[in-house]
Motif scaffolding. Structure first.
Motif, mmCIF file in Angstrom:
data_model
loop_
_atom_site.group_PDB
_atom_site.id
_atom_site.type_symbol
_atom_site.label_atom_id
_atom_site.label_comp_id
_atom_site.label_asym_id
_atom_site.label_seq_id
_atom_site.Cartn_x
_atom_site.Cartn_y
_atom_site.Cartn_z
ATOM 1 N N ASN A 59 13.208 1.311 -24.628
ATOM 2 C CA ASN A 59 12.102 1.682 -23.920
ATOM 3 C C ASN A 59 11.025 1.409 -24.799
ATOM 4 O O ASN A 59 10.014 1.439 -24.563
ATOM 5 C CB ASN A 59 11.658 3.140 -23.696
ATOM 6 N N VAL A 148 10.355 -2.526 -14.905
ATOM 7 C CA VAL A 148 10.037 -1.102 -16.124
ATOM 8 C C VAL A 148 10.583 0.005 -15.187
ATOM 9 O O VAL A 148 11.097 0.972 -15.602
ATOM 10 C CB VAL A 148 9.332 -1.258 -16.780
ATOM 11 N N ARG A 150 12.923 0.585 -12.599
ATOM 12 C CA ARG A 150 14.197 0.391 -12.383
ATOM 13 C C ARG A 150 14.602 0.446 -13.838
ATOM 14 O O ARG A 150 16.395 1.397 -13.419
ATOM 15 C CB ARG A 150 14.229 -0.677 -11.644
ATOM 16 N N HIS A 151 14.322 0.494 -14.660
ATOM 17 C CA HIS A 151 15.034 0.057 -16.147
ATOM 18 C C HIS A 151 15.369 1.918 -16.191
ATOM 19 O O HIS A 151 16.507 2.693 -17.041
ATOM 20 C CB HIS A 151 14.542 -0.438 -16.917
ATOM 21 N N ASP A 154 17.506 4.126 -14.319
ATOM 22 C CA ASP A 154 18.725 3.816 -15.360
ATOM 23 C C ASP A 154 19.527 4.803 -15.838
ATOM 24 O O ASP A 154 20.536 5.234 -16.399
ATOM 25 C CB ASP A 154 19.181 1.584 -15.624
ATOM 26 N N HIS A 155 17.510 4.445 -17.004
ATOM 27 C CA HIS A 155 18.463 5.050 -18.517
ATOM 28 C C HIS A 155 18.423 6.496 -17.722
ATOM 29 O O HIS A 155 19.139 7.280 -19.056
ATOM 30 C CB HIS A 155 17.201 5.210 -19.459
ATOM 31 N N LYS A 201 13.909 -10.355 -14.700
ATOM 32 C CA LYS A 201 14.752 -9.860 -15.199
ATOM 33 C C LYS A 201 16.342 -9.938 -15.940
ATOM 34 O O LYS A 201 16.717 -9.519 -16.773
ATOM 35 C CB LYS A 201 15.890 -9.452 -13.644
ATOM 36 N N SER A 204 14.626 -9.563 -19.713
ATOM 37 C CA SER A 204 14.372 -8.554 -19.575
ATOM 38 C C SER A 204 15.683 -8.133 -20.103
ATOM 39 O O SER A 204 16.506 -6.611 -21.130
ATOM 40 C CB SER A 204 14.573 -7.176 -18.263
ATOM 41 N N ARG A 205 16.947 -8.073 -19.433
ATOM 42 C CA ARG A 205 18.853 -8.236 -20.176
ATOM 43 C C ARG A 205 18.501 -8.856 -21.045
ATOM 44 O O ARG A 205 19.067 -7.821 -22.603
ATOM 45 C CB ARG A 205 19.508 -9.272 -19.043
ATOM 46 N N THR A 208 17.181 -6.067 -23.309
ATOM 47 C CA THR A 208 17.228 -5.017 -23.951
ATOM 48 C C THR A 208 18.263 -4.952 -24.659
ATOM 49 O O THR A 208 18.696 -3.857 -25.190
ATOM 50 C CB THR A 208 18.074 -4.202 -22.340
#
Length: 214
Positions: A59, A148, A150-151, A154-155, A201, A204-205, A208
């Motif tokens: 994050n 962000v 959605r991330h 999930d977190h 997306k 982004s993977r 992360t």
């Protein structure tokens, strides 16, 4: 009373200063107090501590990317009001950056070593988007903030239930990201088609997975 017109060189100097404030540990100062400041800090098991630190590191890097994206867009935005909106959004995201770094320190961890790389990539993407058109730039902001969001959702499901401090930070960040996305669309941002969002997306993977440990 006239408003000063900044040259490209002036704006580049500002961008350089902002990059240093984003990338140098401890340089980012939040305007708002952390949502976690009055919550208890319970001890967590070592495996959970490493996991939470990995999530907060992701994050934090996401906020580094957001800073770079907004600054790149502000540099090449065509309309002054769009440039001001990008700069204001970047200022608000500084809070998130500082909160995440503070939580990492509390967990005995550190930001990602890859932050300079991701800052440079995000700044370039933002500058290109702003150069194409302000509507594309705003659409890119909206699509990024939705990703962000959605991330963060999930977190929040992956945090230990008793980690109230990290949870409070991520919940406030999520609320702010939703607001930023809505503002970008209301200002005229285009809605990106699904294939472009799919590419974002995938990128982004990569970020992360790399920053969870590095």
């Amino acid at each position: 009373m006239s408003t000063r017109q900044y040259s490209l060189f002036d704006r580049l100097l500002v961008q350089g200063e902002q990059a240093m404030r984003t990338l140098v540990p401890g340089a980012a100062q939040a305007a708002r107090p952390s949502p976690a400041q009055h919550l208890r800090s319970d001890a967590v098991a070592e495996d959970q501590r490493r996991h939470v630190a990995g999530l907060m590191r992701i994050n934090h890097t996401g906020e580094v990317c957001a800073q770079a994206l907004y600054q790149g867009q502000a540099l090449t935005a065509k309309l002054p009001d769009i440039r001001e909106q990008m700069e204001q959004a970047a200022a608000e995201e500084i809070d998130h950056l500082a909160w995440c770094e503070q939580r990492l320190n509390e967990l005995g961890s550190r930001p990602s070593l890859l932050n300079p790389l991701f800052y440079g990539l995000s700044f370039g993407l933002g500058a290109v988007a702003g150069r194409i058109s302000d509507r594309i730039s705003l659409g890119f902001v909206a699509a990024t903030e939705q990703l962000v969001e959605r991330h963060l959702d999930d977190h929040l499901t992956r945090l230990p239930k008793d980690d109230l401090k990290s949870r409070a930070i991520l919940e406030q960040m999520r609320d702010d990201e939703i607001e930023h996305a809505n503002h970008a669309l209301q200002a005229g941002g285009v809605v990106f088609p699904r294939p472009i969002k799919g590419v974002m997306k995938l990128m982004s993977r990569v970020m992360t997975s790399a920053t969870y440990r590095i």
